[in-house]
Motif scaffolding. Structure first.
Motif, short mmCIF file in Angstrom:
data_model
loop_
_atom_site.label_atom_id
_atom_site.label_comp_id
_atom_site.label_asym_id
_atom_site.label_seq_id
_atom_site.Cartn_x
_atom_site.Cartn_y
_atom_site.Cartn_z
N ARG A 89 0.84 -1.20 0.00
CA ARG A 89 0.00 0.00 0.00
C ARG A 89 0.88 1.25 0.00
O ARG A 89 0.62 2.22 -0.71
N MET A 354 -8.73 -1.48 -0.81
CA MET A 354 -7.44 -0.77 -0.84
C MET A 354 -6.89 -0.58 -2.25
O MET A 354 -5.69 -0.36 -2.43
N ALA A 357 -4.76 2.44 -3.02
CA ALA A 357 -3.40 2.32 -2.52
C ALA A 357 -2.56 1.37 -3.38
O ALA A 357 -1.42 1.68 -3.71
N ILE A 358 -3.13 0.24 -3.76
CA ILE A 358 -2.28 -0.76 -4.44
C ILE A 358 -2.49 -0.82 -5.95
O ILE A 358 -1.73 -1.49 -6.65
#
Ligand SMILES: Cc1cc2nc3c(=O)[nH]c(=O)nc-3n(C[C@H](O)[C@H](O)[C@H](O)COP(=O)(O)OP(=O)(O)OC[C@H]3O[C@@H](n4cnc5c(N)ncnc54)[C@H](O)[C@@H]3O)c2cc1C
Length: 370
Positions: A89, A354, A357-358
């Motif tokens: 992340r 997420m 983020a990723i």
């Protein structure tokens, strides 16, 4: 409708890479492929009029896991897995910023706060006790202490008098990020076709045959980046998870600034353009929210409004401007699925909560795999 000779020749013949899905993963994959193969013909097919999954619907938290999330993950994943996920992340956000630029994505490092309700005294105490150990566990990633105690300066009600803050957590403008990605893909010569749904594919010896709602064509390689819709085309362990969100009208003298996680992350809110964006409540009826159909329910929307009135904005006059939903891809493990599915077919799905983020890193990993 039959396509013309020109249409086939220009857009649908001699395709090197076809990507299904124009979310953050699909577009990053397209851009990485373009960088690796400047001459390649790259096609992105998207069933929505805009990217229509999670990438244009989310809350825009550039987050690495609140303290209770990390402690809870440590109960179901190995230490190594949790560490890797936080690191991914962190690196993913850096790659996103590096690729698009902070201004272009509205990046703001205003910190992320975990807020505990009055009833969560035990959890709050447990998290407080684990701050030092968690900071030292994650220190090699952040190169500093991520978590610290922060007093309730935003005057939330019915909550513990302190938050546990991740000083590195930030926020982005989701719309700006996605429009930048689309712009860059288009200007790099990637062909983007909307309102095209891939219904079926067949991996043959020298090419993949792809059947859509409008036409059929061949591609040398096929990359599936459909996240929560993954199960429609693949036999992988991914389920849809709907997430509902609302946003207030602009609020006068709004002092709340940052990203916030409430009730173990089941709720999340942030400031944007003098408004509060507030989402969550899947835990009120997990079964009903395990769907790939967009929609809002009174159960969730009423709860969001109630929490806004009682906890988050009790001292403000506010009105709800509108609400929406997005579809995430989840599974028994938090780790995304990035793999070669067959000879010429690959997938990058199951981004959970997420993907902002990723997503950039997963797009790159996919392009490296192909
Ligand atoms: C309400 C909400 C809040 C969130 N908040 C955050 C957050 O704050 N921070 C964070 O990191 N993450 C957050 N997420 C998660 C994040 O948005 C996702 O993980 C990420 O956007 C996933 O990106 P993706 O490209 O894998 O999938 P998607 O964005 O879902 O893209 C997949 C695309 O594939 C298309 N598609 C599907 N099937 C087909 C088909 N058969 N043919 C053609 N096209 C198809 C879809 O229309 C879609 O556009 C949130 C998600 C939601 C819903």
């Amino acid at each position: 409708m039959k396509l013309s000779y020109w249409e086939y020749k220009t857009w649908l013949s001699h395709i090197d890479f076809t990507i299904v899905g124009s979310g953050i993963v699909g577009l990053n994959c397209a851009l990485q492929l373009r960088a690796k193969y400047p001459e390649a013909k790259i096609l992105v097919l998207e069933k929505g009029i805009l990217p229509q999954g999670a990438s244009t619907k989310n809350a825009g938290f550039a987050c690495f896991g609140s303290i209770s999330e990390i402690l809870s993950d440590l109960k179901t994943h190995t230490e190594e897995e949790v560490y890797e996920l936080v690191e991914k992340r962190w690196k993913g956000i850096h790659l996103l910023r590096e690729n698009l630029g902070d201004k272009e994505i509205g990046f703001k490092n205003w910190g992320g706060h975990e807020v505990f309700t009055e009833q969560q005294e035990v959890l709050f105490t447990e998290c407080l006790e684990q701050i030092a150990a968690t900071n030292s566990f994650l220190n090699p990633i952040f190169k500093g202490d991520a978590f610290k105690v922060h007093s309730n300066t935003f005057d939330f009600k019915k909550v513990q008098e302190e938050y546990i803050t991740n000083v590195f957590e930030s926020q982005i403008d989701t719309g700006k990020m996605m429009s930048q990605l689309l712009l860059r893909a288009q200007s790099s010569g990637v062909i983007l076709l909307n309102s095209i749904e891939v219904e079926h594919f067949e991996d043959l010896e020298n090419h993949v045959v792809v059947k859509t709602n409008e036409f059929e064509f061949r591609t040398k390689k096929l990359i599936i980046a459909t996240n929560g819709f993954g199960a429609a085309l693949l036999e992988e362990e991914v389920k849809p998870a709907r997430a509902q969100v609302l946003i207030t009208k602009p609020i006068k003298n709004l002092k709340i600034k940052g990203t916030f996680h409430l009730d173990e992350g089941y709720y999340y809110f942030r400031n944007i353009d003098n408004r509060i964006l507030f989402g969550g409540g899947r835990n009120l009826d997990f079964k009903a929210e395990e769907t790939s159909a967009f929609g809002e329910t009174p159960l969730v929307q009423n709860k969001l409004e109630q929490l806004l009135k009682e906890l988050i904005l009790p001292d403000y006059d506010f009105e709800i401007a509108y609400s929406w939903s997005g579809i995430m891809g989840v599974g028994p493990q938090k780790r995304p699925i990035i793999k070669q599915v067959s000879n010429r077919v690959y997938c990058g799905i199951r981004m959970g909560g997420m993907g902002i983020a990723i997503g950039s890193i997963i797009g790159k990993e996919l392009a490296d795999l192909v």
